[in-house]
Write a protein that holds these residues in place. Sequence first.
Motif, PDB file in Angstrom:
ATOM      1  N   THR A 176       0.830  -1.207   0.000  1.00  0.00           N
ATOM      2  CA  THR A 176       0.000   0.000   0.000  1.00  0.00           C
ATOM      3  C   THR A 176       0.862   1.255   0.000  1.00  0.00           C
ATOM      4  O   THR A 176       0.552   2.239  -0.675  1.00  0.00           O
ATOM      5  CB  THR A 176      -0.949  -0.009   1.217  1.00  0.00           C
ATOM      6  N   GLN A 177       1.955   1.216   0.729  1.00  0.00           N
ATOM      7  CA  GLN A 177       2.848   2.379   0.829  1.00  0.00           C
ATOM      8  C   GLN A 177       3.471   2.757  -0.510  1.00  0.00           C
ATOM      9  O   GLN A 177       3.877   3.901  -0.698  1.00  0.00           O
ATOM     10  CB  GLN A 177       3.962   2.109   1.832  1.00  0.00           C
ATOM     11  N   TYR A 178       3.542   1.824  -1.449  1.00  0.00           N
ATOM     12  CA  TYR A 178       4.191   2.105  -2.732  1.00  0.00           C
ATOM     13  C   TYR A 178       3.264   2.749  -3.754  1.00  0.00           C
ATOM     14  O   TYR A 178       3.713   3.120  -4.845  1.00  0.00           O
ATOM     15  CB  TYR A 178       4.874   0.842  -3.278  1.00  0.00           C
ATOM     16  N   GLY A 179       1.979   2.906  -3.432  1.00  0.00           N
ATOM     17  CA  GLY A 179       1.057   3.626  -4.298  1.00  0.00           C
ATOM     18  C   GLY A 179       1.130   3.177  -5.746  1.00  0.00           C
ATOM     19  O   GLY A 179       0.982   2.009  -6.056  1.00  0.00           O
ATOM     20  N   THR A 180       1.400   4.107  -6.653  1.00  0.00           N
ATOM     21  CA  THR A 180       1.434   3.805  -8.081  1.00  0.00           C
ATOM     22  C   THR A 180       2.815   3.352  -8.568  1.00  0.00           C
ATOM     23  O   THR A 180       3.001   3.087  -9.754  1.00  0.00           O
ATOM     24  CB  THR A 180       0.997   5.018  -8.910  1.00  0.00           C
ATOM     25  N   ALA A 181       3.771   3.244  -7.666  1.00  0.00           N
ATOM     26  CA  ALA A 181       5.121   2.821  -8.053  1.00  0.00           C
ATOM     27  C   ALA A 181       5.070   1.415  -8.658  1.00  0.00           C
ATOM     28  O   ALA A 181       4.422   0.522  -8.110  1.00  0.00           O
ATOM     29  CB  ALA A 181       6.059   2.839  -6.856  1.00  0.00           C
ATOM     30  N   PRO A 182       5.761   1.201  -9.772  1.00  0.00           N
ATOM     31  CA  PRO A 182       5.768  -0.126 -10.401  1.00  0.00           C
ATOM     32  C   PRO A 182       6.662  -1.093  -9.636  1.00  0.00           C
ATOM     33  O   PRO A 182       7.805  -0.778  -9.317  1.00  0.00           O
ATOM     34  CB  PRO A 182       6.321   0.148 -11.802  1.00  0.00           C
ATOM     35  N   LEU A 183       6.116  -2.269  -9.339  1.00  0.00           N
ATOM     36  CA  LEU A 183       6.849  -3.299  -8.599  1.00  0.00           C
ATOM     37  C   LEU A 183       6.924  -4.576  -9.429  1.00  0.00           C
ATOM     38  O   LEU A 183       6.031  -4.886 -10.204  1.00  0.00           O
ATOM     39  CB  LEU A 183       6.167  -3.593  -7.265  1.00  0.00           C
ATOM     40  N   ARG A 184       7.985  -5.323  -9.235  1.00  0.00           N
ATOM     41  CA  ARG A 184       8.158  -6.638  -9.866  1.00  0.00           C
ATOM     42  C   ARG A 184       7.674  -7.703  -8.883  1.00  0.00           C
ATOM     43  O   ARG A 184       7.696  -7.508  -7.675  1.00  0.00           O
ATOM     44  CB  ARG A 184       9.632  -6.902 -10.194  1.00  0.00           C
ATOM     45  N   ILE A 185       7.321  -8.852  -9.420  1.00  0.00           N
ATOM     46  CA  ILE A 185       6.819  -9.961  -8.613  1.00  0.00           C
ATOM     47  C   ILE A 185       7.677 -11.189  -8.870  1.00  0.00           C
ATOM     48  O   ILE A 185       8.103 -11.442  -9.992  1.00  0.00           O
ATOM     49  CB  ILE A 185       5.353 -10.293  -8.970  1.00  0.00           C
ATOM     50  N   GLY A 186       7.890 -11.950  -7.807  1.00  0.00           N
ATOM     51  CA  GLY A 186       8.605 -13.207  -7.924  1.00  0.00           C
ATOM     52  C   GLY A 186       7.985 -14.239  -7.006  1.00  0.00           C
ATOM     53  O   GLY A 186       7.094 -13.932  -6.207  1.00  0.00           O
ATOM     54  N   CYS A 187       8.461 -15.458  -7.113  1.00  0.00           N
ATOM     55  CA  CYS A 187       7.944 -16.539  -6.277  1.00  0.00           C
ATOM     56  C   CYS A 187       9.055 -17.549  -6.012  1.00  0.00           C
ATOM     57  O   CYS A 187       9.871 -17.830  -6.897  1.00  0.00           O
ATOM     58  CB  CYS A 187       6.772 -17.223  -6.981  1.00  0.00           C
ATOM     59  N   ILE A 188       9.066 -18.062  -4.803  1.00  0.00           N
ATOM     60  CA  ILE A 188       9.968 -19.149  -4.406  1.00  0.00           C
ATOM     61  C   ILE A 188       9.100 -20.263  -3.830  1.00  0.00           C
ATOM     62  O   ILE A 188       8.219 -19.999  -3.007  1.00  0.00           O
ATOM     63  CB  ILE A 188      10.967 -18.696  -3.323  1.00  0.00           C
ATOM     64  N   PHE A 189       9.354 -21.491  -4.266  1.00  0.00           N
ATOM     65  CA  PHE A 189       8.686 -22.659  -3.696  1.00  0.00           C
ATOM     66  C   PHE A 189       9.689 -23.449  -2.871  1.00  0.00           C
ATOM     67  O   PHE A 189      10.848 -23.561  -3.255  1.00  0.00           O
ATOM     68  CB  PHE A 189       8.157 -23.592  -4.799  1.00  0.00           C
ATOM     69  N   THR A 190       9.234 -24.010  -1.754  1.00  0.00           N
ATOM     70  CA  THR A 190      10.077 -24.960  -1.041  1.00  0.00           C
ATOM     71  C   THR A 190      10.260 -26.182  -1.946  1.00  0.00           C
ATOM     72  O   THR A 190       9.440 -26.440  -2.833  1.00  0.00           O
ATOM     73  CB  THR A 190       9.445 -25.378   0.299  1.00  0.00           C
ATOM     74  N   ARG A 191      11.335 -26.918  -1.701  1.00  0.00           N
ATOM     75  CA  ARG A 191      11.610 -28.101  -2.551  1.00  0.00           C
ATOM     76  C   ARG A 191      10.460 -29.086  -2.552  1.00  0.00           C
ATOM     77  O   ARG A 191      10.158 -29.700  -3.573  1.00  0.00           O
ATOM     78  CB  ARG A 191      12.893 -28.792  -2.095  1.00  0.00           C
ATOM     79  N   ASP A 192       9.782 -29.234  -1.411  1.00  0.00           N
ATOM     80  CA  ASP A 192       8.658 -30.167  -1.328  1.00  0.00           C
ATOM     81  C   ASP A 192       7.328 -29.540  -1.746  1.00  0.00           C
ATOM     82  O   ASP A 192       6.294 -30.183  -1.677  1.00  0.00           O
ATOM     83  CB  ASP A 192       8.555 -30.775   0.075  1.00  0.00           C
ATOM     84  N   ARG A 193       7.387 -28.283  -2.164  1.00  0.00           N
ATOM     85  CA  ARG A 193       6.218 -27.539  -2.661  1.00  0.00           C
ATOM     86  C   ARG A 193       5.129 -27.347  -1.601  1.00  0.00           C
ATOM     87  O   ARG A 193       3.971 -27.104  -1.940  1.00  0.00           O
ATOM     88  CB  ARG A 193       5.615 -28.224  -3.890  1.00  0.00           C
ATOM     89  N   THR A 194       5.464 -27.441  -0.319  1.00  0.00           N
ATOM     90  CA  THR A 194       4.464 -27.210   0.718  1.00  0.00           C
ATOM     91  C   THR A 194       4.224 -25.726   0.967  1.00  0.00           C
ATOM     92  O   THR A 194       3.182 -25.357   1.507  1.00  0.00           O
ATOM     93  CB  THR A 194       4.846 -27.894   2.044  1.00  0.00           C
ATOM     94  N   TRP A 195       5.176 -24.891   0.602  1.00  0.00           N
ATOM     95  CA  TRP A 195       5.038 -23.444   0.774  1.00  0.00           C
ATOM     96  C   TRP A 195       5.398 -22.723  -0.513  1.00  0.00           C
ATOM     97  O   TRP A 195       6.318 -23.148  -1.237  1.00  0.00           O
ATOM     98  CB  TRP A 195       5.972 -22.928   1.879  1.00  0.00           C
ATOM     99  N   ALA A 196       4.686 -21.624  -0.760  1.00  0.00           N
ATOM    100  CA  ALA A 196       5.017 -20.697  -1.840  1.00  0.00           C
ATOM    101  C   ALA A 196       5.230 -19.335  -1.198  1.00  0.00           C
ATOM    102  O   ALA A 196       4.425 -18.897  -0.362  1.00  0.00           O
ATOM    103  CB  ALA A 196       3.893 -20.621  -2.863  1.00  0.00           C
ATOM    104  N   PHE A 197       6.312 -18.685  -1.556  1.00  0.00           N
ATOM    105  CA  PHE A 197       6.631 -17.357  -1.040  1.00  0.00           C
ATOM    106  C   PHE A 197       6.574 -16.357  -2.190  1.00  0.00           C
ATOM    107  O   PHE A 197       7.304 -16.495  -3.171  1.00  0.00           O
ATOM    108  CB  PHE A 197       8.027 -17.348  -0.407  1.00  0.00           C
TER     109      PHE A 197
END
Length: 114
Positions: A71-92
């Motif tokens: 919310t603090q970044y307002g209209t500023a453009p941000l990039r998105i990424g994702c990391i999965f645990t090796r067992d795929r139980t979590w996505a970050f």
Amino acid sequence: MNRAALAGMFNGQTTACEPAKAALLGGGDFVIWDGTVPGQQLARIYAARHRRARRRGAETLALSTTVDILTQYGTAPLRIGCIFTRDRTWAFMLFLAEDASIVLACTGVRQADQ
């Protein structure tokens, strides 16, 4: 972007950063997508995801804090990424500066049916 460079961008921005970094360094899959999205648009999307996760009882890490940061970044453009645990139980989900030079926020969601 390589694994070591991304790992060096975590500085405790949220409580999900350390587990995300551990997943990355532990060999989890990761991606940083091309393109950007305005921070406030991401904040709305992840606020809705937070509400749904609470209703379903899904386990999350730092989702509320991440929404506040976005919310603090307002209209500023941000990039998105994702990391999965090796067992795929979590996505970050990672939110980075437009030039992908720093991680601004990170949230984690336990994956269903794992």
